[in-house]
Design a protein around this motif. Structure first.
Motif, PDB file in Angstrom:
ATOM      1  N   PHE A 162      85.116   6.895  64.338  1.00 31.90           N
ATOM      2  CA  PHE A 162      85.924   5.973  65.864  1.00 31.90           C
ATOM      3  C   PHE A 162      87.499   6.241  64.970  1.00 31.90           C
ATOM      4  O   PHE A 162      88.950   6.223  66.344  1.00 31.90           O
ATOM      5  CB  PHE A 162      85.285   4.614  65.377  1.00 31.90           C
ATOM      6  CG  PHE A 162      83.395   4.679  66.151  1.00 31.90           C
ATOM      7  CD1 PHE A 162      83.383   5.895  67.033  1.00 31.90           C
ATOM      8  CD2 PHE A 162      83.737   3.384  66.438  1.00 31.90           C
ATOM      9  CE1 PHE A 162      82.693   5.970  67.398  1.00 31.90           C
ATOM     10  CE2 PHE A 162      82.156   2.802  67.608  1.00 31.90           C
ATOM     11  CZ  PHE A 162      82.407   4.477  67.762  1.00 31.90           C
ATOM     12  N   GLU A 163      87.100   6.530  64.121  1.00 39.42           N
ATOM     13  CA  GLU A 163      88.938   6.775  63.760  1.00 39.42           C
ATOM     14  C   GLU A 163      90.064   7.813  64.553  1.00 39.42           C
ATOM     15  O   GLU A 163      91.298   7.439  64.448  1.00 39.42           O
ATOM     16  CB  GLU A 163      89.213   6.548  62.324  1.00 39.42           C
ATOM     17  CG  GLU A 163      89.454   5.445  61.296  1.00 39.42           C
ATOM     18  CD  GLU A 163      88.663   5.446  59.720  1.00 39.42           C
ATOM     19  OE1 GLU A 163      88.523   6.442  59.702  1.00 39.42           O
ATOM     20  OE2 GLU A 163      87.873   4.250  60.014  1.00 39.42           O
ATOM     21  N   VAL A 164      89.825   8.867  64.461  1.00 47.00           N
ATOM     22  CA  VAL A 164      90.222   9.998  65.520  1.00 47.00           C
ATOM     23  C   VAL A 164      90.556   9.727  66.631  1.00 47.00           C
ATOM     24  O   VAL A 164      91.503   8.919  67.384  1.00 47.00           O
ATOM     25  CB  VAL A 164      89.117  11.762  65.530  1.00 47.00           C
ATOM     26  CG1 VAL A 164      90.162  12.075  65.928  1.00 47.00           C
ATOM     27  CG2 VAL A 164      88.876  11.921  63.987  1.00 47.00           C
ATOM     28  N   CYS A 165      89.557   8.750  67.403  1.00 52.21           N
ATOM     29  CA  CYS A 165      89.865   8.235  68.809  1.00 52.21           C
ATOM     30  C   CYS A 165      89.923   7.287  68.672  1.00 52.21           C
ATOM     31  O   CYS A 165      91.543   6.611  69.712  1.00 52.21           O
ATOM     32  CB  CYS A 165      88.296   7.069  68.646  1.00 52.21           C
ATOM     33  SG  CYS A 165      86.921   8.157  68.968  1.00 52.21           S
ATOM     34  N   ASP A 166      90.634   6.228  67.480  1.00 55.21           N
ATOM     35  CA  ASP A 166      92.165   5.486  67.326  1.00 55.21           C
ATOM     36  C   ASP A 166      93.654   5.786  67.269  1.00 55.21           C
ATOM     37  O   ASP A 166      94.050   5.227  67.889  1.00 55.21           O
ATOM     38  CB  ASP A 166      91.899   4.568  66.353  1.00 55.21           C
ATOM     39  CG  ASP A 166      90.462   3.117  66.253  1.00 55.21           C
ATOM     40  OD1 ASP A 166      90.877   2.991  67.423  1.00 55.21           O
ATOM     41  OD2 ASP A 166      90.491   3.090  65.185  1.00 55.21           O
ATOM     42  N   GLN A 167      93.022   7.389  66.769  1.00 56.22           N
ATOM     43  CA  GLN A 167      94.675   8.106  66.497  1.00 56.22           C
ATOM     44  C   GLN A 167      94.784   8.552  67.848  1.00 56.22           C
ATOM     45  O   GLN A 167      96.364   8.473  67.722  1.00 56.22           O
ATOM     46  CB  GLN A 167      94.241   9.074  65.528  1.00 56.22           C
ATOM     47  CG  GLN A 167      94.114   8.375  64.123  1.00 56.22           C
ATOM     48  CD  GLN A 167      93.797   8.773  62.534  1.00 56.22           C
ATOM     49  OE1 GLN A 167      93.483  10.496  63.272  1.00 56.22           O
ATOM     50  NE2 GLN A 167      93.311   8.804  61.689  1.00 56.22           N
ATOM     51  N   LYS A 168      93.830   8.802  68.594  1.00 55.01           N
ATOM     52  CA  LYS A 168      94.125   9.415  69.978  1.00 55.01           C
ATOM     53  C   LYS A 168      94.655   9.471  70.832  1.00 55.01           C
ATOM     54  O   LYS A 168      95.409   9.830  71.362  1.00 55.01           O
ATOM     55  CB  LYS A 168      92.996  11.506  70.167  1.00 55.01           C
ATOM     56  CG  LYS A 168      93.153  12.111  68.936  1.00 55.01           C
ATOM     57  CD  LYS A 168      91.799  13.222  69.518  1.00 55.01           C
ATOM     58  CE  LYS A 168      92.627  14.757  68.617  1.00 55.01           C
ATOM     59  NZ  LYS A 168      91.433  15.127  68.980  1.00 55.01           N
TER      60      LYS A 168
END
Lengths: 204, 204, 204, 204, 204, 204
Positions: E28-34
């Motif tokens: 989910f953090e990768v989603c936030d970043q991307k």
């Protein structure tokens, strides 16, 4: 009797003839003289003179103006579209028009029931196939459909007219259905005998 | 003229009247006397006497035997099914029958065009809704549909008859379409004038 | 770029602005001032001044005249009908109008995609259900459908307007599809930001 | 158990075997000997001896008389039509017949599920495509469909038979659905093993 | 505002971010970043970590793995399928993706509305026709459909990918509809300006 | 024999068992032990180990994880969806699963043919009506459909599972149709005899 008595199933008061604006009263008198009655669709629109004038102008240009399409051909399209939509008002009124203009009462019934059962010229078959497809699958119309009309001899200008007439009856079929508009009783008996067409359509 | 000349579009030789077996020749003579002609569906079936007899027996029981449904009601079902299937042959022949049996020429046209536009008793509306649904969505028929008929006053025995007539015309519509069967020309002009029904249907 | 360059896919010459009759030239100038451009549907109709005048009068009465329906509500109906018919021209032009009139850009997209996913008042849900049904099953419209609108608070006069707008876009969707009419490029970017509606619809 | 216990869901009393007329009692005994049971469709029709005789005569001619079509081919058409209509009774009874006549139990299932997934001769594919189209789009049948059958090697006489069988099951599917007719339990287990066909169909 | 506030219309508690298993919290953090947010479909699946992982793995392989199809082409298929099914969630999310990957905001709208109105290469038209047909008439897919793709230059391996993506969105459209899944608000404004694609699709 | 010989109709080479990655080779061995064969859908996916693993994980969670829905209920949904889509592969494989899990071979056939003909609990009828509607009219799913499931006793969590299973088979039906995936021959003969279910479904 199996027909509702109303002109439409909405509680919208329709004015007496005398209460119409002068131009519309005169127009209704012309209808009386030419057709023997005022078509109920006009009576229904008469609750609002602006709408009545706009509808009349739009309709008359569509069905009566100069065109590569004869008046009969435009009425044939009207009936085929209305058959796909099962519109009682338009099938009754325009079925009568096909019988009258063609002098072929069976043609009117064929188009009401299933135009594919009629013996048609390739030109008419292409025209009616296009009108039918545009009615039941509007999202699939495209270049191949236009090419089929061109191959049958129609100009691009005529394609506009075929499309306009087919599109128009998809509108009026739905308005008639939505308000349960009832056709004038006189249509039913009109032009039931085979004979010379009263207004021979060009291009048929 | 817009109608094909053939009785059907298959190259299957149809016998002369004189070449028919005795019982069928007599049956065709009864048709001539009662109707003024032999319905083309019978002429088409006459290439095979066994098929002709089987069809005739099946059809006559269905449409003429004692039933809670009047003959008119059975013809009404025939027309509504044929309208959904756009069958030119059956709409022409059975539309004429509705006009004749009801003495109400407009009713015939209403059912050809869209039975929902007609002023119908709740009994007739339920009967025709059932026939229409069974035609277009046969896989959805079930107990709720039967209950709607019972609520409209039909016995279970009558439901069999409604279902049988609706089912039969789903057969004959398809046979007529598949072979391009053409209705006799006489139907078109029949019973176009309002008047007393020739054979008043019971139960209407 | 994924859009065709033409205004429509028919080889029908469209006149220069200077060649238009005076009244139509003035009308196009008003369009320029109010919208920033002349909608392509008008440009397409301009090959024939009579048709252009008739269409314009009919359309302006329908969408702009006094009515129980707000302008926004009429645009909402336009989009829902056009979504059912997958009409690229009308979805683009009237989707932009919904975004603009509502100040709610998401509403425009919701109606383009599936109005059932939107959070609507019961009034709006009933109105759009009616428009959708009239589009996809015109032959089933009847008293129960009108009663549902009355129960949602619409007068019979308003039912006429709902029906008229829904019917009209069933016409224009088909004309646009038949001739591959292309919307003006400007619509795409219009009113993408949420904000106060420019012309707050009454009755919403 | 997931099957209703009734033969049909109508409250129409069915007579005991002993109460049947002599000819029908004998016919049911032949069924017992040949099939091991009396098909429920016959039991259902037995409330009226005239109807039972008419149905039996019509059906037997259709499915068993001399024809260019083998018995298996007629059963294949029956199953494909019944699959389009999702008829539980006919799929069960005629699916078993296909398994039995072909000696290929998988063929029965393929036709029940989707005939397009089967490995078919061009003749059979054309025959089944025609039957399917006539079932789902009867109003579109015409000369191109007949030509496709002729191109696949069928005579016009055979086209009558294909059309008759396809049309018939559009009738019986609807009657079965309307009254919830239940197939005999024995069908389910019949001919599940691959093996020599009991009655090798000609023309396959 | 016209959008429901919920992520989905089921009363199934969704965990706080902190309560997620470590791997999913990182995802989910990768989603936030991307993307700037976690797509709501993932939030909805997060009530069950096993399901979330399975969905994510399946989806990422489908849309991001090496393929003859560019990422843009896969998104185009997603939008065309979702248009046929009128899926608000998928049209919003994947319409944004088409705008972003193509740098052509109009293409996103065209595919949402009616891909047939777009100016497409023959390759793309064949690909989207296949996806549309597989969506609306899955039982008719067969060798002719595969041959049309081969004729447009697709390998059999690519046909698998086209079919897989089209099939997948027939799944996710239905899950989203069934639970009224709402797209993240951020999608609506994304990539509305024409410009260089952020991730130029190969093979377009 | 009426079945094609291929596993699928794409020219995509499928690896020998020995060439599979270790985990997948072991998984196929488990299939051999439990089912007697490797389902062809897995063999088809085996051209790409990442896809095979992702599909397997997704499928096993869907059909085998803890749920308010029994395994049998999930298989029942699979068959009803596949019947609406006429998917030969899934009807064969999951029809066999229904026969096996229920110990009621007739139930498998009923669901393949028409679930409305089966004698079902109100719970199962509601579940299968929902799955069928979501399949054929996904754009109409909404709160009334969810309420019908709640009224039949399903929790919101169970609604997710019903929706997920119905949605999944709308995917796999389309992939199977697109590539002409053929079911393993063994399914046809499985569980044709009534008897105790091998894995009695809870909640039935």
């Amino acid at each position: 009797m199996s027909r509702p008595k109303h002109k439409m199933a909405l509680d919208v008061p329709l004015p007496e003839r005398a209460a119409l604006p002068e131009d519309m009263r005169q127009y209704f008198e012309v209808c009386d003289q030419k057709l023997g009655f005022v078509p109920n669709v006009l009576a229904c629109y008469s609750f609002d003179a602006v709408k009545l004038r706009a509808f009349t102008a739009f309709y008359n240009d569509l069905m009566l103006a100069e065109s590569e399409l004869s008046k009969l051909e435009r009425e044939m399209i009207a009936v085929v579209v209305s058959s796909a939509n099962h519109c009682y008002y338009c099938l009754t009124a325009h079925g009568a028009a096909v019988r009258k203009l063609s002098g072929d009462p069976v043609l009117g019934e064929l188009l009401v029931m299933n135009y594919r059962a009629a013996e048609l010229t390739p030109r008419h078959r292409a025209m009616l196939d296009f009108a039918h497809e545009l009615t039941v699958r509007p999202h699939e119309a495209g270049e191949p459909q236009r090419q089929a009309l061109r191959a049958a001899g129609f100009s691009d200008r005529a394609i506009w007219d075929i499309a306009s007439v087919a599109a128009f009856f998809n509108m009026s079929n739905r308005l008639a259905a939505a308000v349960d508009m009832q056709p004038n009783e006189e249509y039913h008996a009109q032009a039931r005998e085979a004979g010379a067409a009263k207004a021979p359509g060009k291009g048929k």
